[in-house]
Scaffold this active site. Structure first.
Site, PDB file in Angstrom:
ATOM      1  N   ASP A 477       0.843  -1.190   0.000  1.00 29.10           N
ATOM      2  CA  ASP A 477       0.000   0.000   0.000  1.00 29.10           C
ATOM      3  C   ASP A 477       0.880   1.243   0.000  1.00 29.10           C
ATOM      4  O   ASP A 477       2.065   1.186   0.337  1.00 29.10           O
ATOM      5  CB  ASP A 477      -0.876   0.033   1.256  1.00 29.10           C
ATOM      6  CG  ASP A 477      -1.902  -1.075   1.261  1.00 29.10           C
ATOM      7  OD1 ASP A 477      -2.332  -1.469   0.175  1.00 29.10           O
ATOM      8  OD2 ASP A 477      -2.253  -1.557   2.356  1.00 29.10           O
ATOM      9  N   ASP A 781      -4.039  -3.421   5.360  1.00 24.22           N
ATOM     10  CA  ASP A 781      -4.483  -2.983   6.684  1.00 24.22           C
ATOM     11  C   ASP A 781      -5.987  -3.051   6.865  1.00 24.22           C
ATOM     12  O   ASP A 781      -6.474  -2.996   7.972  1.00 24.22           O
ATOM     13  CB  ASP A 781      -3.996  -1.562   6.980  1.00 24.22           C
ATOM     14  CG  ASP A 781      -4.415  -0.557   5.919  1.00 24.22           C
ATOM     15  OD1 ASP A 781      -5.276  -0.893   5.082  1.00 24.22           O
ATOM     16  OD2 ASP A 781      -3.873   0.561   5.914  1.00 24.22           O
ATOM     17  N   ASP A 785      -8.643  -6.268   2.521  1.00 23.12           N
ATOM     18  CA  ASP A 785      -7.348  -6.774   2.079  1.00 23.12           C
ATOM     19  C   ASP A 785      -7.163  -8.238   2.451  1.00 23.12           C
ATOM     20  O   ASP A 785      -6.194  -8.869   2.016  1.00 23.12           O
ATOM     21  CB  ASP A 785      -6.213  -5.959   2.716  1.00 23.12           C
ATOM     22  CG  ASP A 785      -6.087  -4.574   2.104  1.00 23.12           C
ATOM     23  OD1 ASP A 785      -6.337  -4.448   0.902  1.00 23.12           O
ATOM     24  OD2 ASP A 785      -5.751  -3.625   2.838  1.00 23.12           O
TER      25      ASP A 785
END
Length: 1052
Positions: A477, A781, A785
């Site tokens: 990310d 997070d 995901d």
């Protein structure tokens, strides 16, 4: 997952769905296999395949060997236990409470008992809740303010814990040191030798009296006890590492409201009466009731065993500890904690051990089995040969007399002779079977796990340590991982632009209403003055802080209107909205989200005169240019808009209102904010290090592609020549999603940055890369995901911003959310380095132990069957056993401790990743093993057969000459193993002393071995039949060993 990425309503976002577009998860079961030990990954391996390799393994001590692998029988037992606990939860709770109760339950001045609360939650009794006055009345009984929470001072917390208990549960008693002692001696070879020691002790005392007769049996017993104690100590230390790791995993941190402010506490510190905000992906920390919520859906599968999503509202407001928030957000009032919850009962009855096999453990069990079969065959052959020679009268004493004569030798002497031969064979078997190889993996992993926790990485699955050493790509990310996750509003495009003083009162009023109501953050203003505290995600905090600058009084603004309906942030639409009703019955719908997406839904904007003006193409292009300019400057753009809505069109029925979709068209643009999220210090160096190590870093973000590109350039993911890069190097999620088959896989190979991606796009990318043969690590997070984290070879969850769902789906938790913790920068040692270090250290120990095992097996066997005596090296069986067990201790336990604890080196990150299917023993290692073992066998057997003349011992008595010769052989062999430890430190490097001083454990083990070896030779001759060596003989022993070093250099 970035802040704007949230899951769609009404679904379980973190549970993998059957998605034809996503494809199915690759499984080891789908691949053909013939070798039961050929398992390249254990993350998705079916249980029957794990059973297959166990059945094929040759194991001396199964309880010890399989201690840290998945207990297949226990898995079924745990499921049955959970079902029983769920069925009889109340009876079990009452039994536990009765056992723990030491007197009357203290009241603490609070107006409702724990039993009443537990009964209400257990029965989900809405009518009882109504009798207490609903949630508001219950809060009054618990002396809690539904907005400000409990007072939270020490006296208040202590009173609540005394009355209702703490949020902990009785832990199952841990395994003590004595249990490890018990398991350590359950090796069949040790059991045989213990029996032999007892028999030898009895026969020795009977024959020679207590003064001399106890020595041989006592020597065997002492050696066995030493092996057991040292093994148990080593295993117990490993166990403590795993216990500490499990404790870290259980210690969840969450926010609670106390004294009007949101504070972070440990889950163990939650008390009855706490007000707890819950967001998607959070774990419900205790039993409680819903205060308020929007689109709240709870996954209760952890409690009920059923994979169903339960929607919570006033009709069903009860929340159970241990469940996960699948959608929406809410606040809850805690009513029961710890053992008073069903989750507490489950946790008290079910242990959470870190148990699973790793690919290296499986592979090395195969190596151990193959070598063990050879060793066992040799031991049996030696046993047969020695027994045949003994009972046919070909075994003689040192004075030349035959040891066994049929009809003349007493039964006790015959039994004693046979026992000594059995001891020789069993000792050869114990030395030949490299039982320590699979256990060395556990030792290395335990040591690495402890070090990685100190380096801000918590390992949840052991195999992840190995897999990180093989990772070829990391999909990460942007927000919070590569950047600081500390966004602040620095560029604002409003009309009129820039200065707050130029904004009209009406525009400011609309902005602060949208900011305050369309937010799940909070603002705390201390009554005594001081700085305002803003909580929430970094994006929420940045927007709220801007609202405060506009003059927003958070609580006052929220009290001026009531919320009708909330649409939480959606990962597909990348926006969230709220419908509010004003006192004059006017309804406004506020939206905020990704700037270009919200802008596309706007048909009007508010001008400088507070007039709502139609947005023509030219004006829209101006706004689009402003967004692009801010994105190129690495700003994250969020647009704020609203619209009016007729109250008559809003459903009146509560169920219909729950399904009502907020209108998202014909919006009026109010503002576009550009937020700067700075890159983390050291990230650029970390990315560069990854690239030099052969690991490609790919950014996958929900942000605008231009913003993602700017951050990628800043972080070094895109280098100078790639500044003008386009697809497929840079690609949007929707474009990648539209590809299929081979085209998708080939595109995935080239991707460096994916913008405007959804969690499903990340999953598709992971699958495509794995099909191309990559070992993929993924950071995440958010709850959405979870599928990608589960699919990846290594799932890396963020410890600060990560949800509990993401953490539970991950293999490693990055406790500080920092990408640099995945690799290395500065002086820190991090996850990737430790992953490679695990593999490298195991290979070091493999080379060391196999060299020792092969040499010892050949030397012992040849010496045993070729000697005129029934003893190897002319030692008695008990003395031989003591010496060989000392060698076994060096090669197994001491060698593992010395080599498995080698710290990572910079050279590790300069090598290419280890292939997924690469053999654990490389060709270079086999070459080193063959050459070193051949040298040791050749030199020591030469001394065995010709040592008397080579050492000038012809003038000594035959007995003394043999003892000196064999003491020197034994001494030289031990020193060869010490030198071999140094050689094994880096099989590919000429300089085996490089960085030696950094590993104090290694130096300590080598030093201890040397000291003990001197003591054995110089002071324990009575027990080992060794004799003291003169200085020339010591030099010869050491010189023989030292030749291994130049030999190692030449072979390299």
């Amino acid at each position: 997952m970035d802040e704007l990425d949230e899951p769609p309503r009404g679904s379980l976002p973190y549970r993998r769905r059957n998605d034809l577009e996503a494809g199915s998860r690759r499984s080891e079961a789908d691949e053909p296999f013939d070798d039961p030990f050929d398992i390249t990954g254990t993350k998705h391996v079916p249980l029957d395949r794990l059973r297959r390799w166990r059945q094929a393994a040759l194991v001396l001590n199964a309880r010890r060997r399989y201690r840290y692998t998945l207990d297949l029988k226990k898995e079924e037992q745990v499921k049955i236990t959970l079902q029983k606990i769920r069925a009889h939860a109340q009876n079990i709770r009452q039994a536990v409470l009765f056992k723990a109760q030491e007197g009357p339950t203290p009241s603490g001045g609070i107006g409702i008992s724990q039993e009443q609360l537990a009964l209400m939650i257990r029965d989900r009794d809405v009518s009882t809740l109504g009798e207490y006055g609903g949630v508001k009345g219950l809060a009054e009984l618990l002396k809690t303010d539904l907005v400000k929470g409990i007072h939270g001072d020490d006296a208040d917390l202590l009173a609540r814990k005394n009355t209702y208990g703490s949020n902990t549960y009785p832990r199952r008693k841990g395994r003590g040191f004595w249990m490890f002692l018990w398991e350590a001696w359950q090796d069949p070879s040790l059991i045989i030798l213990i029996i032999a020691a007892v028999v030898s002790l009895v026969l020795g005392i009977k024959t020679n009296g207590i003064k001399e007769g106890w020595i041989h049996g006592g020597a065997i017993a002492f050696a066995v006890i030493l092996i057991i104690v040292v093994t148990a100590i080593s295993d117990y230390r490993q166990h403590l590492h795993f216990v500490n790791s499990n404790e870290e995993k259980r210690n969840i941190h969450l926010g609670v409201v106390r004294g009007g402010r949101r504070v972070e506490v440990s889950i163990y510190d939650v008390v009855v009466g706490d007000v707890v905000p819950l967001n998607i992906g959070d774990q419900v920390p205790a039993d409680g009731v819903l205060i308020s919520g929007h689109s709240l859906a709870i996954d209760e599968s952890s409690m009920t065993g059923e994979s169903t999503i339960v929607h919570k509202d006033a009709k069903d407001p009860f929340l159970m500890s241990g469940c996960k928030v699948a959608d929406g957000h809410s606040t809850m009032l805690v009513t029961s904690v710890g053992i008073n919850t069903e989750w507490g009962l489950l946790m008290a009855r079910v242990s959470e051990d870190t148990v699973e096999e790793t690919p290296l453990q499986v592979q090395l069990n195969g190596v151990t089995t193959r070598i063990g079969v050879i060793g066992l065959s040799v031991a049996v052959a030696v046993l047969v040969v020695l027994l045949a020679r003994f009972f046919t009268g070909h075994t003689k004493n040192p004075d030349g007399t035959v040891q066994f004569k049929a009809g003349q030798t007493s039964v006790s002497n015959a039994v004693d002779g046979a026992i000594k031969i059995v001891i020789v064979a069993v000792t050869i078997m114990a030395v030949a079977v490299p039982e320590g190889l699979p256990l060395a993996v556990t030792l290395t992993l335990a040591y690495s796990m402890g070090k990685m926790i100190a380096d801000k990485a918590l390992v949840r699955r052991l195999s992840a340590c190995e897999a990180m050493g093989s990772a070829t790509t990391i999909c990460c990310d942007k927000t919070g991982t590569l950047t600081l996750n500390q966004a602040y509003a620095c560029g604002r495009k409003v009309n009129p632009p820039d200065s707050n003083s130029q904004l009209s009162t009406s525009l400011i009023s609309l902005l602060i209403e949208g900011i305050a109501q369309n937010s799940n953050g909070s603002v705390y203003v201390p009554e005594t003055g001081g700085d305002v505290e803003v909580s929430g995600s970094p994006t929420e905090k940045a927007i709220l802080q801007w609202g405060i600058k506009l003059g927003m009084d958070f609580e006052v603004v929220r009290s001026r209107s009531s919320i009708i309906r909330v649409f939480p942030f959606n990962s597909d639409k990348k926006r969230g909205g709220v419908a509010v009703k004003l006192p004059n019955s006017e309804v406004r719908i506020h939206w905020k989200g990704a700037a270009e997406i919200v802008l596309a839904a706007c048909t009007k904007y508010m001008d400088a005169n507070d007039q709502v003006v139609e947005m023509d193409e030219d004006k829209k292009m101006d706004f689009e240019k402003a967004i692009k300019d801010m994105a190129v400057g690495s700003l994250r753009c969020v647009a704020i808009a609203y619209r009016l809505y007729d109250i008559k069109d809003i459903p009146l029925d509560e169920e219909q209102l729950t399904e009502w979709a907020l209108p998202e068209d014909e919006l009026i643009l109010l503002a576009i904010l550009g937020m700067k999220d700075p890159c983390r210090p050291g990230v650029k160096e970390a990315v560069k290090l990854c690239q030099s190590a052969g690991v490609k870093v790919r950014m996958v973000t929900g942000d605008n592609l231009q913003t993602a590109k700017a951050i990628a350039l800043e972080c070094g993911i895109l280098l100078g020549p790639e500044a003008d890069a386009t697809g497929p190097n840079l690609i949007e999620g929707k474009d990648f999603r539209s590809l299929i088959g081979v085209e998708r896989e080939e595109t995935a190979e080239k991707i460096s940055v994916m913008g405007r991606s959804s969690p499903n796009d990340k999953l598709l990318l992971v699958q495509a890369l794995r099909k191309r043969g990559h070992v993929v690590a993924v950071t995440g997070d958010g709850a959405n995901d979870a599928p990608a984290l589960l699919e990846a070879d290594v799932g890396l969850a963020m410890g600060i911003q990560g949800t509990e769902v993401a953490k539970e789906s991950s293999d490693i938790i990055i406790l500080d959310d920092n990408f640099a913790s995945i690799v290395k920068f500065g002086k820190s040692t991090m996850v990737a380095r430790w992953g490679r270090s695990v593999y490298a250290n195991i290979q070091k120990f493999i080379q060391f132990q196999l060299t020792s095992n092969v040499a010892a097996l050949i030397i012992d066997s040849v010496a045993a069957v070729s000697s005129d005596l029934h003893m190897t090296f002319a030692f008695s069986s008990s003395e031989l056993f003591s010496l060989l067990l000392w060698v076994n201790l060096i090669t197994n336990t001491f060698g593992a401790l010395a080599l498995a604890t080698e710290p990572p080196t910079d050279q590790l990150m300069q090598r290419c990743p280890v292939g997924r299917s690469e053999a654990s023993i490389t060709n270079i290692m086999w070459r080193n093993i063959r050459i070193q073992a051949a040298y040791q066998v050749g030199v020591l057997l030469l001394l065995h057969f010709r040592g008397t003349s080579l050492l000038n011992l012809e003038h000594d008595t035959s007995d003394h000459a043999n003892r000196v010769k064999n003491t020197l052989i034994f001494n030289a062999f031990v020193f060869c193993q010490i030198v071999n430890e140094f050689n094994a430190r880096d099989p590919d490097d000429f300089n085996v002393f490089n960085g030696i001083t950094k590993n104090r454990v290694f130096m300590g083990i080598v030093g201890l071995t040397l000291i003990l070896q001197v003591i054995i030779i110089e002071f324990l001759g009575k027990f080992t039949s060794t004799v003291r060596l003169n200085w020339k003989q010591w030099i010869i022993s050491i010189s023989i060993a030292f030749v291994s070093w130049p030999l190692d250099v030449l072979q390299s």
